[in-house]
Structures are given as C-alpha cells and as structure tokens.
Design a protein around this motif. Structure first.
Motif, PDB file in Angstrom:
ATOM      1  N   ASP A 130       0.836  -1.211   0.000  1.00 36.47           N
ATOM      2  CA  ASP A 130       0.000   0.000   0.000  1.00 36.47           C
ATOM      3  C   ASP A 130       0.867   1.255   0.000  1.00 36.47           C
ATOM      4  OD1 ASP A 130      -2.240  -1.535   0.086  1.00 36.47           O
ATOM      5  OD2 ASP A 130      -2.683  -1.174   2.219  1.00 36.47           O
ATOM      6  N   ARG A 131       1.887   1.237   0.861  1.00 34.78           N
ATOM      7  CA  ARG A 131       2.735   2.422   1.032  1.00 34.78           C
ATOM      8  C   ARG A 131       3.435   2.778  -0.274  1.00 34.78           C
ATOM      9  NH1 ARG A 131       7.490   2.611   5.661  1.00 34.78           N
ATOM     10  NH2 ARG A 131       8.217   4.750   5.214  1.00 34.78           N
ATOM     11  N   VAL A 132       3.943   1.774  -0.953  1.00 37.64           N
ATOM     12  CA  VAL A 132       4.607   2.021  -2.235  1.00 37.64           C
ATOM     13  C   VAL A 132       3.572   2.462  -3.278  1.00 37.64           C
ATOM     14  CG1 VAL A 132       5.912   0.944  -4.118  1.00 37.64           C
ATOM     15  CG2 VAL A 132       6.517   0.458  -1.725  1.00 37.64           C
ATOM     16  N   GLY A 133       2.385   1.825  -3.216  1.00 37.13           N
ATOM     17  CA  GLY A 133       1.316   2.174  -4.163  1.00 37.13           C
ATOM     18  C   GLY A 133       0.838   3.607  -4.012  1.00 37.13           C
ATOM     19  N   ASN A 134       0.994   4.175  -2.827  1.00 41.14           N
ATOM     20  CA  ASN A 134       0.557   5.562  -2.599  1.00 41.14           C
ATOM     21  C   ASN A 134       1.486   6.579  -3.244  1.00 41.14           C
ATOM     22  OD1 ASN A 134      -1.639   4.726  -1.146  1.00 41.14           O
ATOM     23  ND2 ASN A 134      -0.643   4.931   0.849  1.00 41.14           N
ATOM     24  N   GLY A 135       2.605   6.133  -3.801  1.00 45.40           N
ATOM     25  CA  GLY A 135       3.492   7.029  -4.537  1.00 45.40           C
ATOM     26  C   GLY A 135       4.557   7.681  -3.673  1.00 45.40           C
ATOM     27  N   GLY A 136       5.491   8.343  -4.338  1.00 44.98           N
ATOM     28  CA  GLY A 136       6.564   9.045  -3.640  1.00 44.98           C
ATOM     29  C   GLY A 136       7.750   8.165  -3.296  1.00 44.98           C
ATOM     30  N   VAL A 137       7.679   6.891  -3.645  1.00 49.06           N
ATOM     31  CA  VAL A 137       8.778   5.975  -3.343  1.00 49.06           C
ATOM     32  C   VAL A 137       9.564   5.697  -4.618  1.00 49.06           C
ATOM     33  CG1 VAL A 137       9.392   3.686  -2.460  1.00 49.06           C
ATOM     34  CG2 VAL A 137       7.440   4.920  -1.469  1.00 49.06           C
TER      35      VAL A 137
END
Ligand SMILES: [Zn+2]
Ligand SMILES: [Zn+2]
Lengths: 199, 199
Positions: A130-137
């Motif tokens: 989820d965290r990666v899917g939310n962008g900015g990574v």
C-alpha cells in the motif's frame, strides 16, 4: 531461593524468563537491584514505567516510537523516496548505528516461514505494498538476513511490488551467509548498503 | 539506537549498566519488553515495584526480607543454636537450595580485603560477635569461599569469637580451591556442610 520472600521470588521468576537471562543471572540482577535501591532499582523502575506508558508502534513503518508516527517518519529530511525494509526493530537500530542510510524504513515484524506458518498477512507486507502504491517511493532496499527465510521474504516482496515499477535493491556485499543483520558491525552494514545491487 | 526515542534509549542505558548485561543484550531485552507489554513489561514492572517497596535488610542476620526481621530468623524451628556465616545473600540462597542446613544465618556483606580496604567494621562482624555474646548459640559454621580473602575472614571471625567458647566449624570437603559458594551445585553444598570440620 526457597526462603527468599515471595515477592522477591516472583521478581526473580519474571526476570529469569527474559531473553538471555536464566535463574542464576536473574538472582544476581535482583540482588544487585535490591542492594542498590536508590542508584539502580528506582531509576530502572522509573525508566521502565515511562517506556511502558509511552512506547507504541509507528503506524507508518512499524518502528517503536513514543508517538503514533515515529521520529524517522516525521523527519521530512528523511522523505528521500528510499524505503529500507528490515525484519525487526533491532535491525532498524543496527542500520541507524551504521549511520549511512538517510531514508525511511519499513519493519516487517518477522520473515516468511513455512516451518512457523508465518505468511505475508502475518507481516507488514500488505502495508508495504500500500505504502509504495501511494506514490513518492523511488527505491525499496531489502535489508533482510542472508538466511533461507530472509531471502524467501525478499523474493516474495520483490514479486509483490513488481507491478509498481519501483526500483528494488538488496544489501549486497558484507552480509555473510547465514548472518543476521543485528550481529554485524556498523562499518559492514554501511559497506553493504553502499554496494547494494539491483534485485 | 541513535534514533530510538529518548525514553527508550534511557531505559536501554539503565539496563546496560546492570551486572551481566551490556548494550546489545539491553537492546534485545528492551525490545522484548516493549513488544510484549502485557505479557512481560507490565508484570515485570509490578514485580519490581512490589520488591522496591517491600525489600529490606533483616536487622538480625542481614538477609533480604520483606519484614524488619526475616522469615528464617522468625522461624522458631530454625533457632537451633547454629549460625551459618556467609559472605552475601546469594550465598545464603545457595545454602537454602542445598536444603541441608536447618539453622540460622549471618550475612557478612563481603569479606575482609586489604586490597579493597574492607575491614571488620565494614562487614557485619561486630553484629556477629554481639549476637553470639547474647547467648543461645552452640555452633558458628563458617561457609566462606576458599579464596584468600574468604579464609582471612574466616580466621578473623574465629579469633574474634575465641573468647565466647562457642564451637566454630567451617565447610570442608567439596568447596574447590578458589571456588565461590554461589557457583556450586546444590549437592556439593550439602556434602560440604555434612562434612564440616572443627576450625
Ligand atoms: Zn515510522
Ligand atoms: Zn534474618
């Protein structure tokens, strides 16, 4: 210990169950604390009490924190787009002692293990996706042990993140076979991080 | 640990100063406690708090107690006229685990040491002389380590009690040279007690 007062026996029994301690070292510790009530027992009690009340798990990365989101996650200078994935908080602390990594973390809370029936949903892997899917990574650095379970977990995460297109690297040189991160010296961890390779 | 919250770093630092622990084992312990707050941290806190409030030194024998006079000293079945002299409370507990001795104790709180400038008045030796002088004591059993300081202390006590005419014995067979009482197995302590000889 048969005739040690019950309260003291109970404390020794509590202590003896902690990792790395046994009945003998627990007895020594308890005697030490009782005989140094002001210098040792009371400060330890106060420190334990504070931590017992304040310690919690960071809702973003799984680090231990005294706030709902940890100091690393709230430090905007560390929002570099790099996320270092570690097995547990001890490994996060080991990485921090290395002093090389300047990004953020994701603490899995263990590794996949067929033997112990630990699956992805038992770890913080869905949260990572989820965290990666939310962008900015930009990059996910897999800093997992060079053990079968550690590498199985690394491959599983690489697969789970495959659709995101984010760069996935792994600690390379410096992690000895079978080695656990938390046992490495700080310089080795830094070298392994700098020499990280595509996964 | 650089980025562990201050409260947690302080607790780790407290723990790392305890005997037998160091920074690494302290970090492991603190993580264990935080991650098992209900099963491990809270019961430990409660047990420590109880002991911190209740533990005191027995005014008669120097044992650790939860009352002004300890359970052994107040147990009339143990008023056998035998007093076993030990260096510290850990040694008293070791004797009790042996399960052979049925009398009372006198805890010196150390041994005489020229090197560390520990004299008779730094130990509970004057209290022992008073206690024997008050009568009711048939035998004083010197259960001190087979070290130079332990044996110096034994001879000093034998001299100091010489005028009382009380029988003075010492643990004999079973205490290895240089051996500390608290490291002996329970059976060895029992054998040494049963084979005690005149001093
Ligand atoms: Zn965090
Ligand atoms: Zn007592």
């Amino acid at each position: 210990m048969d005739r040690a007062p019950n309260d003291i026996e109970a404390l020794i029994a509590q202590m003896a169950r902690l990792p790395g301690l046994g009945p003998r070292s627990a007895r020594r510790l308890v005697l030490h604390l009782i005989q140094r009530r002001d210098q040792s027992m009371r400060p330890l009690l106060a420190a334990l009490d504070r931590v017992s009340q304040s310690a919690q798990t960071c809702s973003q990365c799984g680090n231990i924190s005294t706030a709902p989101v940890c100091a690393i996650c709230t430090d905007t200078r560390r929002a570099t787009g790099e996320i270092c994935v570690v097995e547990d908080v001890a490994d996060l602390w080991a990485m921090e002692r290395g002093g090389v990594f300047k990004g953020q973390y994701h603490v899995l809370g263990g590794t996949l293990s067929a033997l112990d029936a630990i699956g992805p949903e038992d770890l913080r892997i869905p949260q990572l996706v989820d965290r990666v899917g939310n962008g900015g990574v930009r990059e996910v650095i897999l800093a997992l042990a060079a053990t079968v379970d550690g590498q199985t977990t690394a491959h599983y995460i690489a697969d789970a993140l495959g659709h995101t297109g984010v760069k996935i690297t792994a600690l390379a040189q410096g992690v000895p076979m079978g080695g656990e991160l938390d046992y490495l010296d700080d310089g080795t961890i830094g070298a392994a991080l700098r020499a990280r390779k595509d996964f």
